[in-house]
Design an enzyme around this catalytic site. Structure first.
Site, PDB file in Angstrom:
ATOM      1  N   ASN A  91      38.962  38.793  36.524  1.00 55.46           N
ATOM      2  CA  ASN A  91      40.321  39.260  36.303  1.00 55.46           C
ATOM      3  C   ASN A  91      41.282  38.093  36.082  1.00 55.46           C
ATOM      4  O   ASN A  91      41.047  36.996  36.567  1.00 55.46           O
ATOM      5  CB  ASN A  91      40.801  40.076  37.497  1.00 55.46           C
ATOM      6  CG  ASN A  91      40.840  39.231  38.764  1.00 55.46           C
ATOM      7  OD1 ASN A  91      39.813  38.758  39.236  1.00 55.46           O
ATOM      8  ND2 ASN A  91      42.032  38.999  39.295  1.00 55.46           N
ATOM      9  N   GLU A 105      41.290  35.747  42.785  1.00 59.92           N
ATOM     10  CA  GLU A 105      42.420  36.166  43.626  1.00 59.92           C
ATOM     11  C   GLU A 105      43.225  34.976  44.101  1.00 59.92           C
ATOM     12  O   GLU A 105      44.206  35.136  44.816  1.00 59.92           O
ATOM     13  CB  GLU A 105      41.908  36.940  44.852  1.00 59.92           C
ATOM     14  CG  GLU A 105      41.668  38.414  44.583  1.00 59.92           C
ATOM     15  CD  GLU A 105      40.622  38.641  43.538  1.00 59.92           C
ATOM     16  OE1 GLU A 105      39.500  38.114  43.676  1.00 59.92           O
ATOM     17  OE2 GLU A 105      40.907  39.338  42.555  1.00 59.92           O
ATOM     18  N   ASP A 164      42.805  44.606  38.054  1.00 55.19           N
ATOM     19  CA  ASP A 164      41.719  43.802  38.611  1.00 55.19           C
ATOM     20  C   ASP A 164      40.366  44.321  38.153  1.00 55.19           C
ATOM     21  O   ASP A 164      39.416  44.423  38.917  1.00 55.19           O
ATOM     22  CB  ASP A 164      41.780  43.795  40.155  1.00 55.19           C
ATOM     23  CG  ASP A 164      40.724  42.869  40.754  1.00 55.19           C
ATOM     24  OD1 ASP A 164      40.030  43.290  41.710  1.00 55.19           O
ATOM     25  OD2 ASP A 164      40.563  41.748  40.260  1.00 55.19           O
TER      26      ASP A 164
END
Lengths: 332, 609, 174
Positions: free
Chosen positions: B292, B208, B334
């Site tokens: 991801n 992230e 994701d």
């Protein structure tokens, strides 16, 4: 009236200025619009002259025969014939104009040609984010506020907006197309004449709507390919000590929070891509022409040049400013 | 094929034999061996210890102890109930080696060795690594740690600020410490390392934050880096060489880790390795998934985004990649692929093949050949409306166009949501029933994407997410999946999402925990709830079972709600904003009323006769 | 011209001229005041930025551009604590929020000292305070572009700011 004549002439002549001219006709679609305009002009001028002629004839005939009573000329049948003829002529004219307009519009909004160059333009307040797409993602190019197009090759531009409604308008090449947030619109251009043109945002989008220009360069295919290859190269490392100072400032301070320079740690995505900024023709979407002095002016105080735009006044020290400009000048 | 239960079982021998015989002669689909068995080299006989969170290299999380069984589980009582002193999410699995238990707490990642010979399991030694506090700000999903690993007298674990530390298991003294991650780039480490072949395998977190993912092998003796395999970038960084033979054409090509990204995006591309690793000692290959791609907004990274959201098989000695399969090319939601891979030998189309079975995050249960990387089957085990299936000919996931995120718009009702049909919490496999026990979730989401800006050390996401219960209204599911028959054997609907691991035992019991604190034991064959107990806080940890110094069987689990799912409680988030905690807060708004933030270790046993 | 005509035209001119007085002043470059020292009480810039609609709107933009929403969501929190409730670990006044943004904080708030100009930090602080309904309601940004299904912020009731750390008790309550 006489005194106004030079003024009127000046106003008329401005429209003939080459770089941003509706009558330029340098693209296929703007050429088509020019033809359409000519058709409208001729047809309406024809009808206008006809009407004026009838009016003059009526005035003259009435004056000339004031003492004689006018006979019924032509009789009822003749008058009806003329009336029907006139209505038919007008209907024909309007139908012709509608058809011409329809076909012209349809051609402009036609399907994307298979061999078109694909570009994605995202409008922000108040700059254009331009990406040249490619089937191999590593060959996509990102630049800002400029378009390079090869002559004669269709270009399909996908239009998006990140904030408010803008409008993409390169008058020499084609008409306007809105960029609407949350939607994807598109426009196809086919440039026909080489040259430098100026595009403009044509939908009021905020304080600096007037400073949202686009530099369009139409060039031969080889030049375009050379430009494309140079755009794929990452930024060269700084060579001189002054450039190193500027590089260090950019990488560690505010600049890299918003700007991207390929090949360096600066990877901000929300501001124009700076990897090849020195090769562009203007700064700040047409606010300043590109030159060393203007770079200084822009970076030292962007808010005075383009008040309200999203590049903040940072307040660099003089040596930092020298370094930053020295480094940016190497980003060709 | 009958397995004798290890340990001093008190059940009648003839009953055990009959039960085993019943499973052995159960009707089968085809072939003489009708059931899946764990890969033999990767799952040695159970010695009553629990030396790694996955129990063994095949990741079965199965205990062959059967003292606690379906008849007496109702008598299970807590014998240890100690506070860890921390109140964030406790995701770790307690380790048991000999008569010592080792636990790792969430940040600040203290390690405690507990003496199991004494009542109440007092602390034998404690090690405080003192990681940097600023690491808490770059941990996406609570400041968790998924456990340590034991090998050759040493305990290996990772700290949130990116260090791998080796301790002497007997004394707790630090043997070596290696810094692998840079928190200024948003890089942390939360995973439990895998120790095999003299190497400690560590992967990073930070998908992230635009962190470039990698898997590093450290020498277990010295802590020096032996090899490091990135998840994006040129082939030489990804350790792709002549041995690399991916099965599908979409994964074949040179420098795909650069070509399938816009220029320079692979450097901030993600593909972190924060989940589970399995190892086949016979083939000498490790299997793990990559996370991801960054950012979540897919329009900023056109292309397949290799080598994210896929499974790598690597040679453990050199780290060279042998094959790769991308579960979600150009991931849209994701759907990290870091879930556990259970190494099984099972019949596929009539022949027994070495496979790995993994509940994919995107909702498909993959059965993949361990040697070649061919996908034999990919069947949905949760509700999916964002993908039509997996084309087994090309290997590609078939996306649904209407559910593709678009900038400036909100796409609604995407199932499964960002945590997928199942997130990191691992499943367990029982060789007795041949079933895979999968604790997972049933959530859908609305997703609105916008342009993400990259600033090192800050999130690189570009999406607003709001999650809610999927079809049926229940947010959690416990599935027993038959990998051979490729379908569910039974399913238990849970109100709250299930974020704990599963444990299967030879007593034909399966243990798992709910987010409001219930530890449950169910019948492994039928799924009937046999026993449950309410613990101090929600359970997101991994239950384990071991033989204590007195020869009895124990069940141990950590209790402390948190993680991505429980952040609303452990981090005190505000339920009025549905996009908080990357959208999870909206799905569990009732959680603060049902459990509190706590941190405890529980151990259960049967009462002494 | 009759006096009636003069009176009417005077009234019309007044009607047109008066509303064009600016509702607020906008400093595009920020007033050149001395840098604020951490913890100083009553920095005059707080008043300039707090109720100013333009600055709050810019702050809203930077909130997303600087990835504040990645950790704090739209006030609910996540990797970082919530900003829409009444609990402030390091103080909730304008000066304290600017200080938090500039210096960072020990448990993971990054320092934006090198990433933002002073004016941007004040604009962000002004926006952050709107998340808990602190400033005037008429200065709130017109439209939030994020996905949400919560009540419009103009309907929020103001929650008094609580200080939970002694170090944060330096600024006077607002």
């Amino acid at each position: 009236m006489r005194r106004l004549l030079p003024g009127l002439a000046a106003v008329a002549l401005v429209a003939c200025e080459g770089r941003q001219s509706v009558t330029g006709g340098d693209g296929l679609h703007s050429g088509q619009f020019n033809s359409l305009f000519l058709i409208f002009l001729l047809v309406t001028a024809f009808f206008y002259l006809l009407v004026i002629a009838f009016l003059v004839a009526a005035v003259v005939r009435r004056r000339g025969r004031a003492e004689d009573r006018p006979e019924k000329s032509g009789g009822e049948g003749g008058f009806r014939l003329i009336l029907i003829g006139w209505v038919a002529l007008v209907a024909l004219g309007l139908t012709g104009l509608t058809a011409a307009s329809y076909f012209s519009d349809a051609a402009a909004g036609g399907a994307r040609p298979a061999n078109a160059i694909r570009i994605a333009v995202t409008a922000n307040q108040w700059w254009w984010d331009v990406r040249y797409l490619d089937p191999v993602p590593a060959n996509t190019i990102r630049t800002a506020n400029e378009l390079h197009l090869p002559v004669g090759v269709p270009v399909h531009i996908q239009l998006k907006s990140n904030d408010v409604i803008h409008s993409f308008w390169v008058p020499n090449l084609a008409g306007k197309q809105d960029l609407i947030p949350g939607r994807i619109t598109d426009i196809t251009l086919i440039p026909r004449k080489e040259g430098l043109y100026r595009g403009q945002c044509a939908e009021f989008c905020g304080l600096q709507h007037a400073h949202m220009a686009l530099d369009v360069t139409v060039e031969p295919m080889e030049t375009f390919e050379a430009w494309r290859r140079s755009q794929l190269r990452p930024a060269p490392p700084p060579a001189t000590p002054l450039a190193v100072t500027g590089y260090n400032y950019i990488m560690t301070q505010e600049c890299s929070a918003c700007h991207n320079i390929s090949g360096t740690p600066a990877s901000g995505q929300v501001a124009p891509d700076l990897t090849h900024i020195a090769s562009r023709r203007s700064i700040g979407a047409g606010t300043f022409p590109m030159s060393r002095g203007h770079l200084y002016a822009w970076i030292a105080d962007p808010q005075s040049a383009k008040p309200g735009n999203h590049m903040p006044y940072v307040g660099l020290e003089p040596h930092e400013l020298h370094g930053v400009v020295a480094y940016l000048e190497t980003l060709k | 094929m009958a397995r004798t239960a290890a340990g001093n079982s008190r059940t009648l021998p003839w009953l055990r034999l009959a039960t085993a015989a019943a499973f052995l002669f159960a009707p089968t689909a085809a072939g003489s061996q009708a059931r899946a068995v764990p890969a033999a080299s990767a799952s040695p006989p159970d010695d009553g210890q629990w030396v790694m969170p996955a129990k063994n290299y095949a990741s079965t999380r199965y205990s062959a102890l059967s003292q606690i069984n379906r008849q007496n589980v109702t008598k299970l009582k807590p014998v240890v109930n100690v506070a860890t002193g921390h109140k964030r999410g406790h995701e770790a699995a307690p380790l048991v080696v000999g008569s010592t238990m080792y636990i790792v707490t969430p940040f600040p990642n203290n390690v405690f060795a507990l003496d199991l010979t004494k009542p109440g399991a007092p602390v034998k030694w404690a090690f405080k690594p003192r990681p940097r506090r600023a690491a808490q700000g770059v941990a996406c999903c609570d400041i968790v740690n998924r456990g340590a690993a034991y090998a050759n007298g040493r305990i290996f674990f990772n700290t949130l600020d990116g260090q791998t530390i080796a301790l002497d298991a007997a004394t707790g003294k630090e043997v070596w410490r290696t810094l692998l991650g840079n928190i200024n780039k948003g890089e942390t480490i939360t995973m439990a390392p895998l120790v095999a072949d003299g190497k400690v395998l560590v992967g990073n977190s930070g998908g992230e934050f635009g962190v470039r993912g990698w898997l590093t092998a450290l020498d277990a003796g010295s802590g020096r880096i032996v090899w490091k395999a990135y998840s994006t970038g040129p082939d030489k960084d990804v350790l792709i060489g002549p041995a690399f033979k991916p099965f599908y054409p979409m994964d074949q090509g040179k420098d795909l880790g650069v070509k399938s990204w816009p220029p320079d995006q692979w450097k901030i591309g993600g593909g972190t390795v924060w989940g589970w690793i399995s190892y086949d000692p016979k083939l000498k290959m490790v299997y793990y998934g990559t996370g991801n791609p960054g950012p979540w907004n897919p329009e900023q990274r056109p292309g397949d985004n290799k080598w994210t959201t896929g499974i790598f098989a690597r040679d453990i000695a050199t780290g060279q990649a042998r094959w790769f399969y991308q579960s979600s090319p150009h991931d849209l939601y994701d759907h990290d692929d870091i879930n556990e891979s259970i190494l099984l030998d099972m019949p596929v189309n009539g022949r027994v093949r070495p496979v790995l079975v993994r509940p994919g995050r995107n909702g498909f249960m993959y059965v993949i050949d361990r040697v070649t990387g061919q996908v034999y089957s990919a069947d949905p085990y949760g509700f999916i409306n964002s993908a039509k299936g997996v084309d087994l000919r090309t290997g590609r996931l078939i996306p649904v166009k209407e559910k593709e995120p678009k900038m400036g718009r909100v796409i609604r009702n995407i199932c499964p949501a960002a945590p997928g049909a199942k997130d990191w919490n691992p499943s367990a496999f029982s060789p007795r029933t041949g079933l895979l026990y999968v604790p997972h979730i049933n959530l859908c989401m609305d997703m609105g994407t916008m342009e993400a800006n990259y600033i090192a050390g800050t999130p690189y996401i570009g999406a607003d997410v709001k999650m809610y219960a999927g079809p049926g209204g229940h947010r959690g599911v416990f599935t027993a999946w038959d990998p051979v028959r490729r379908r569910k054997a039974f399913e238990i609907k849970e109100d709250l999402p299930l974020w704990s691991g599963a444990l299967a035992t030879a007593g034909d019991l399966v243990f798992y925990g709910t987010m409001d604190g219930w530890l449950k034991a169910i019948d492994a064959a039928s799924g009937k709830l046999l026993w449950r107990i309410r613990l101090a806080s929600g359970i997101i940890g991994q239950p384990v079972s071991y033989r204590g110094p007195d020869g009895r069987q124990y069940i141990a689990v950590m209790s402390g709600v948190g993680g991505w799912a429980g952040a609303i409680v452990s981090a005190g988030l505000d339920p009025r904003d549905p996009t908080a905690a990357l959208g999870f807060v909206n799905a569990v708004r009732d959680l603060p009323g049902r459990t509190k933030a706590e941190g405890r270790l529980y151990v259960f046993a049967l009462p002494r006769r | 011209m009759s006096s009636h005509f003069r009176a009417v035209s005077a009234a019309l001119i007044a009607m047109v001229a008066l509303p064009s007085c600016d509702r607020e002043t906008r400093e595009n470059r920020g007033k050149p005041l001395p840098e604020s020292v951490p913890g100083i009480v009553g920095d005059p810039r707080a008043a300039e930025y707090e109720g100013n609609a333009f600055h709050i709107a810019q702050g809203q933009r930077y909130y997303v551009w600087m990835n504040c929403n990645g950790c704090h969501a739209h006030g609910g929190g996540g990797m970082g604590p919530p900003l829409m409730d009444a609990e402030w670990r390091y103080g909730g006044s304008m000066e304290q929020i600017v200080d938090t943004i500039r210096e960072g904080r020990p448990n993971g708030m990054p320092s934006f000292d090198q990433k933002l100009s002073e004016q941007q930090m004040w604009q962000l602080a002004a926006f952050v305070r709107t998340l808990s309904a602190q400033p005037r309601q008429d200065a709130l940004p017109g439209r939030a572009d994020e996905m949400s299904n919560i009540e419009p912020r103009t309907l929020d009731e103001r929650r008094p700011v609580e200080r939970t750390s002694p170090a944060a008790d330096q600024a006077r309550p607002r």
